[in-house]
Design an enzyme around this catalytic site. Structure first.
Site, mmCIF file in Angstrom:
data_model
loop_
_atom_site.group_PDB
_atom_site.id
_atom_site.type_symbol
_atom_site.label_atom_id
_atom_site.label_comp_id
_atom_site.label_asym_id
_atom_site.label_seq_id
_atom_site.Cartn_x
_atom_site.Cartn_y
_atom_site.Cartn_z
ATOM 1 N N GLU A 196 0.802 -1.229 0.000
ATOM 2 C CA GLU A 196 0.000 0.000 0.000
ATOM 3 C C GLU A 196 0.839 1.286 0.000
ATOM 4 O O GLU A 196 0.327 2.350 -0.318
ATOM 5 C CB GLU A 196 -0.956 0.023 1.204
ATOM 6 N N HIS A 213 3.719 -0.200 10.701
ATOM 7 C CA HIS A 213 5.091 -0.097 10.183
ATOM 8 C C HIS A 213 6.186 -0.434 11.181
ATOM 9 O O HIS A 213 7.363 -0.224 10.883
ATOM 10 C CB HIS A 213 5.352 1.308 9.595
ATOM 11 N N HIS A 260 0.193 -1.856 8.648
ATOM 12 C CA HIS A 260 -0.203 -0.450 8.771
ATOM 13 C C HIS A 260 0.628 0.351 9.772
ATOM 14 O O HIS A 260 0.936 1.504 9.515
ATOM 15 C CB HIS A 260 -1.691 -0.289 9.124
ATOM 16 N N HIS A 298 -5.198 -4.761 8.642
ATOM 17 C CA HIS A 298 -4.520 -3.482 8.428
ATOM 18 C C HIS A 298 -5.133 -2.465 9.378
ATOM 19 O O HIS A 298 -6.196 -1.909 9.106
ATOM 20 C CB HIS A 298 -4.709 -3.078 6.964
ATOM 21 N N HIS A 339 -4.427 3.112 1.994
ATOM 22 C CA HIS A 339 -3.930 3.921 0.871
ATOM 23 C C HIS A 339 -4.210 3.294 -0.492
ATOM 24 O O HIS A 339 -3.667 3.741 -1.501
ATOM 25 C CB HIS A 339 -2.428 4.158 1.010
HETATM 26 FE FE LIG Z 1 -1.996 1.894 6.068
HETATM 27 FE FE LIG Z 2 1.415 1.299 5.490
#
Ligand SMILES: [Fe+2]
Ligand SMILES: [Fe+2]
Length: 265
Positions: free
Chosen positions: A41, A181, A179, A154, A70
């Protein structure tokens, strides 16, 4: 029979794509990987995915792609979402949202691996439906022949990810989070046989704030003045998990975190 799945977290910009290209062949041959799933994404300059980058990621040896909040950021991806069968949209978006809810990869040995993605709702801007009900709906529609199912949750909140992991325990092979990270150290096999981790961690530049230029982020946080959060470059790493799955039951035998460190010229 055993099947090994490599799941890789959010590919962030050019550094993420480069470390994927370098690291994937190494990990696949070292661990005897049968199926590779990545979250893409953030592949296009940190937000979204394009047709061209989709092709490049697949050429690296990726079999299935998940996205996230995204997903529709770049319009170049819409035609890919319409025609390609190896990339999914989150299952709890409006029914008219572009893209498919389920993708299935058939390994050379004839095993099928299904992937689906779902968005969390806590602290997320995207207006999404109940993730629990949405995943249950798609699982109910799954062909009986498919034993191996991987779910990408996510989401921002660790609580929501853990809750979905417990909800799906014993019904799917793997639940991994994306999501946020940042890799989490809580990988485990849940009691009924589902492999779980709260976040795979991004694949991108770790000399950053979640993949973005740290000085820009610090500046904005300290002054409230907005600035473009360019993708950072330093300390690129590929992060993910390898899950070994029993092909007859679809349940997980083992889960381990993996990391590949590369360099960006
Ligand atoms: Fe995300
Ligand atoms: Fe991400």
């Amino acid at each position: 029979m055993e099947l090994k799945i490599l799941c890789i977290g959010d590919i962030v910009g050019a550094p993420g794509r480069k470390v994927l290209q370098e690291g994937l062949p190494v990990l696949v041959s070292k661990h005897g990987i049968d199926c590779v799933i990545v979250n893409a994404e953030n592949a296009a300059a940190g937000s979204g995915l394009t047709d061209q980058l989709y092709q490049k990621i697949i050429k690296c040896g990726v079999h299935l792609i998940t996205m996230g909040d995204h997903i529709y950021r770049r319009k170049e991806i819409y035609s890919v979402l319409d025609k390609e069968t190896n990339i999914v949209r989150p299952v709890n978006l409006p029914s008219a949202a572009p893209g498919r809810e389920l993708a299935i990869y058939q390994t050379p040995a004839g095993n099928e691996v299904a992937v689906l993605s779902v968005l969390g709702r806590l602290f997320m801007k995207t207006l999404a439906d109940d993730p629990f009900a949405a995943v249950d709906r798609v699982l109910a529609s799954l062909p009986k022949s498919v034993k191996i199912v991987v779910v990408d949750i996510h989401a921002e909140a660790t609580s929501e990810k853990q809750a979905l992991g417990w909800h799906l325990d014993g019904r799917v092979s793997v639940v991994f989070g994306t999501h946020t990270h940042v890799p989490t150290a809580d990988e485990r096999i849940l009691p009924k046989g589902t492999a779980y981790i709260t976040d795979l961690g991004m694949s991108g530049p770790y000399d950053s704030v979640l993949g973005r230029d740290k000085d820009r982020v610090i500046g904005t946080m300290r002054t409230a003045v907005p600035s473009p959060f360019d993708v950072a470059t330093g300390d690129p790493r590929l992060c993910g998990i390898i899950v070994s799955v029993e092909t007859t039951t679809g349940l997980a035998r083992s889960i381990e975190r993996v990391r590949f460190d590369g360099t960006v010229e």
